[in-house]
Design a protein around this motif. Structure first.
Motif, PDB file in Angstrom:
ATOM      1  N   GLY A  34     -13.312  13.825  -0.806  1.00  0.00           N
ATOM      2  CA  GLY A  34     -12.979  15.235  -0.899  1.00  0.00           C
ATOM      3  C   GLY A  34     -11.690  15.571  -1.619  1.00  0.00           C
ATOM      4  N   GLU A  35     -10.789  14.627  -1.769  1.00  0.00           N
ATOM      5  CA  GLU A  35      -9.481  14.924  -2.335  1.00  0.00           C
ATOM      6  C   GLU A  35      -9.355  14.504  -3.799  1.00  0.00           C
ATOM      7  N   THR A  36      -9.826  13.315  -4.130  1.00  0.00           N
ATOM      8  CA  THR A  36      -9.635  12.790  -5.482  1.00  0.00           C
ATOM      9  C   THR A  36     -10.296  13.693  -6.518  1.00  0.00           C
ATOM     10  N   ALA A  37     -11.476  14.170  -6.233  1.00  0.00           N
ATOM     11  CA  ALA A  37     -12.216  14.975  -7.202  1.00  0.00           C
ATOM     12  C   ALA A  37     -11.760  16.425  -7.245  1.00  0.00           C
ATOM     13  N   THR A  38     -11.066  16.908  -6.208  1.00  0.00           N
ATOM     14  CA  THR A  38     -10.729  18.331  -6.153  1.00  0.00           C
ATOM     15  C   THR A  38      -9.249  18.624  -6.339  1.00  0.00           C
ATOM     16  N   ARG A  39      -8.386  17.653  -6.184  1.00  0.00           N
ATOM     17  CA  ARG A  39      -6.936  17.894  -6.301  1.00  0.00           C
ATOM     18  C   ARG A  39      -6.577  18.271  -7.736  1.00  0.00           C
ATOM     19  N   ASP A  40      -5.592  19.129  -7.878  1.00  0.00           N
ATOM     20  CA  ASP A  40      -5.109  19.546  -9.188  1.00  0.00           C
ATOM     21  C   ASP A  40      -4.693  18.319 -10.007  1.00  0.00           C
ATOM     22  N   PHE A  41      -5.077  18.304 -11.278  1.00  0.00           N
ATOM     23  CA  PHE A  41      -4.850  17.125 -12.109  1.00  0.00           C
ATOM     24  C   PHE A  41      -3.363  16.825 -12.297  1.00  0.00           C
ATOM     25  N   ARG A 101       0.855  -1.188   0.000  1.00  0.00           N
ATOM     26  CA  ARG A 101       0.000   0.000   0.000  1.00  0.00           C
ATOM     27  C   ARG A 101       0.888   1.233   0.000  1.00  0.00           C
ATOM     28  N   VAL A 102       0.535   2.164  -0.851  1.00  0.00           N
ATOM     29  CA  VAL A 102       1.259   3.434  -0.907  1.00  0.00           C
ATOM     30  C   VAL A 102       0.229   4.555  -0.786  1.00  0.00           C
ATOM     31  N   PRO A 103       0.143   5.190   0.387  1.00  0.00           N
ATOM     32  CA  PRO A 103      -0.834   6.276   0.553  1.00  0.00           C
ATOM     33  C   PRO A 103      -0.350   7.565  -0.098  1.00  0.00           C
ATOM     34  N   MET A 104      -1.262   8.243  -0.745  1.00  0.00           N
ATOM     35  CA  MET A 104      -1.017   9.547  -1.355  1.00  0.00           C
ATOM     36  C   MET A 104      -2.132  10.481  -0.874  1.00  0.00           C
ATOM     37  N   PRO A 105      -1.973  11.781  -1.029  1.00  0.00           N
ATOM     38  CA  PRO A 105      -2.998  12.702  -0.519  1.00  0.00           C
ATOM     39  C   PRO A 105      -4.390  12.477  -1.106  1.00  0.00           C
ATOM     40  N   ALA A 106      -4.486  12.120  -2.388  1.00  0.00           N
ATOM     41  CA  ALA A 106      -5.797  12.026  -3.030  1.00  0.00           C
ATOM     42  C   ALA A 106      -6.244  10.604  -3.319  1.00  0.00           C
ATOM     43  N   PHE A 107      -5.393   9.612  -3.079  1.00  0.00           N
ATOM     44  CA  PHE A 107      -5.765   8.222  -3.330  1.00  0.00           C
ATOM     45  C   PHE A 107      -4.820   7.288  -2.596  1.00  0.00           C
ATOM     46  N   LEU A 108      -5.206   6.024  -2.557  1.00  0.00           N
ATOM     47  CA  LEU A 108      -4.358   4.974  -2.010  1.00  0.00           C
ATOM     48  C   LEU A 108      -4.047   4.034  -3.159  1.00  0.00           C
ATOM     49  N   LEU A 109      -2.778   3.701  -3.336  1.00  0.00           N
ATOM     50  CA  LEU A 109      -2.373   2.752  -4.364  1.00  0.00           C
ATOM     51  C   LEU A 109      -2.066   1.422  -3.703  1.00  0.00           C
ATOM     52  N   GLN A 110      -2.680   0.364  -4.221  1.00  0.00           N
ATOM     53  CA  GLN A 110      -2.340  -0.997  -3.816  1.00  0.00           C
ATOM     54  C   GLN A 110      -1.656  -1.633  -5.017  1.00  0.00           C
ATOM     55  N   ALA A 111      -0.491  -2.242  -4.796  1.00  0.00           N
ATOM     56  CA  ALA A 111       0.267  -2.821  -5.901  1.00  0.00           C
ATOM     57  C   ALA A 111       0.746  -4.210  -5.513  1.00  0.00           C
ATOM     58  N   ARG A 112       0.588  -5.139  -6.446  1.00  0.00           N
ATOM     59  CA  ARG A 112       1.074  -6.491  -6.182  1.00  0.00           C
ATOM     60  C   ARG A 112       1.604  -7.115  -7.456  1.00  0.00           C
ATOM     61  N   LYS A 113       2.688  -7.853  -7.303  1.00  0.00           N
ATOM     62  CA  LYS A 113       3.250  -8.615  -8.416  1.00  0.00           C
ATOM     63  C   LYS A 113       2.505  -9.932  -8.479  1.00  0.00           C
ATOM     64  N   ARG A 114       2.006 -10.269  -9.663  1.00  0.00           N
ATOM     65  CA  ARG A 114       1.259 -11.512  -9.820  1.00  0.00           C
ATOM     66  C   ARG A 114       2.187 -12.710  -9.750  1.00  0.00           C
ATOM     67  N   ALA A 115       1.648 -13.830  -9.266  1.00  0.00           N
ATOM     68  CA  ALA A 115       2.400 -15.077  -9.172  1.00  0.00           C
ATOM     69  C   ALA A 115       2.639 -15.635 -10.570  1.00  0.00           C
ATOM     70  N   VAL A 116       3.615 -16.507 -10.665  1.00  0.00           N
ATOM     71  CA  VAL A 116       3.994 -17.093 -11.947  1.00  0.00           C
ATOM     72  C   VAL A 116       2.854 -17.906 -12.545  1.00  0.00           C
ATOM     73  N   ASP A 117       2.055 -18.560 -11.692  1.00  0.00           N
ATOM     74  CA  ASP A 117       0.988 -19.426 -12.196  1.00  0.00           C
ATOM     75  C   ASP A 117      -0.276 -18.662 -12.595  1.00  0.00           C
ATOM     76  N   GLU A 118      -0.314 -17.343 -12.384  1.00  0.00           N
ATOM     77  CA  GLU A 118      -1.487 -16.561 -12.754  1.00  0.00           C
ATOM     78  C   GLU A 118      -1.419 -16.186 -14.234  1.00  0.00           C
ATOM     79  N   PRO A 119      -2.571 -16.020 -14.865  1.00  0.00           N
ATOM     80  CA  PRO A 119      -2.577 -15.688 -16.295  1.00  0.00           C
ATOM     81  C   PRO A 119      -2.112 -14.262 -16.565  1.00  0.00           C
ATOM     82  N   ALA A 120      -1.796 -13.988 -17.807  1.00  0.00           N
ATOM     83  CA  ALA A 120      -1.427 -12.651 -18.290  1.00  0.00           C
ATOM     84  C   ALA A 120      -0.237 -12.071 -17.533  1.00  0.00           C
ATOM     85  N   GLN A 121       0.862 -12.805 -17.534  1.00  0.00           N
ATOM     86  CA  GLN A 121       2.055 -12.350 -16.822  1.00  0.00           C
ATOM     87  C   GLN A 121       2.659 -11.086 -17.415  1.00  0.00           C
ATOM     88  N   THR A 122       2.445 -10.835 -18.687  1.00  0.00           N
ATOM     89  CA  THR A 122       3.080  -9.667 -19.294  1.00  0.00           C
ATOM     90  C   THR A 122       2.224  -8.416 -19.220  1.00  0.00           C
TER      91      THR A 122
END
Length: 127
Positions: free
Chosen positions: A104-111, A33-54
């Protein structure tokens, strides 16, 4: 008949798929998880056995805390647009990303600030 794929066989630089299965969102919720002022990012590397590795896959969500349906849809539209601009440049193949809007943040923060935040969050997630 023409195709949109370049002759090299690679996918276009802006191509990524959208997460739609609940199980994919739940797996991402247990990842980095990476918190930012206007959103939270969740990031995960997929396992080798999962489809669409690229492929890069991105999901978007906004809870009712963000507001009514109009406010949630506006926030998700902004998240989709920053992902379209930043993820092909900063994202890595074989990863799933979920962007969660904040009230309140995602919709109002500068693009431009939103795009910078996403680029910074992706770099942090890949450290």
């Amino acid at each position: 008949m023409t195709t949109d794929a370049p002759p090299s066989g690679k996918t276009p630089s802006g191509a990524f798929s959208v997460l739609s299965q609940r199980a994919d969102f739940l797996r991402a919720a247990r990842a980095r998880r990476v918190p930012m002022p206007a959103f939270l990012l969740q990031a995960r590397k997929r396992a080798v056995d999962e489809p669409a590795q690229t492929a890069i896959r991105v999901g978007y969500t906004c809870s009712k805390k963000v507001g009514n349906a109009v406010a949630r849809n506006r926030a998700k539209r902004r998240l989709r647009e920053i992902a379209r601009a930043v993820v092909p440049l900063e994202g890595q193949p074989g990863w799933d990303y979920v962007l969660i809007g904040r009230a309140g943040e995602t919709a109002t923060r500068d693009f431009a600030a939103l795009k910078d935040d996403l680029a910074r969050a992706l770099r942090k997630a890949h450290r």
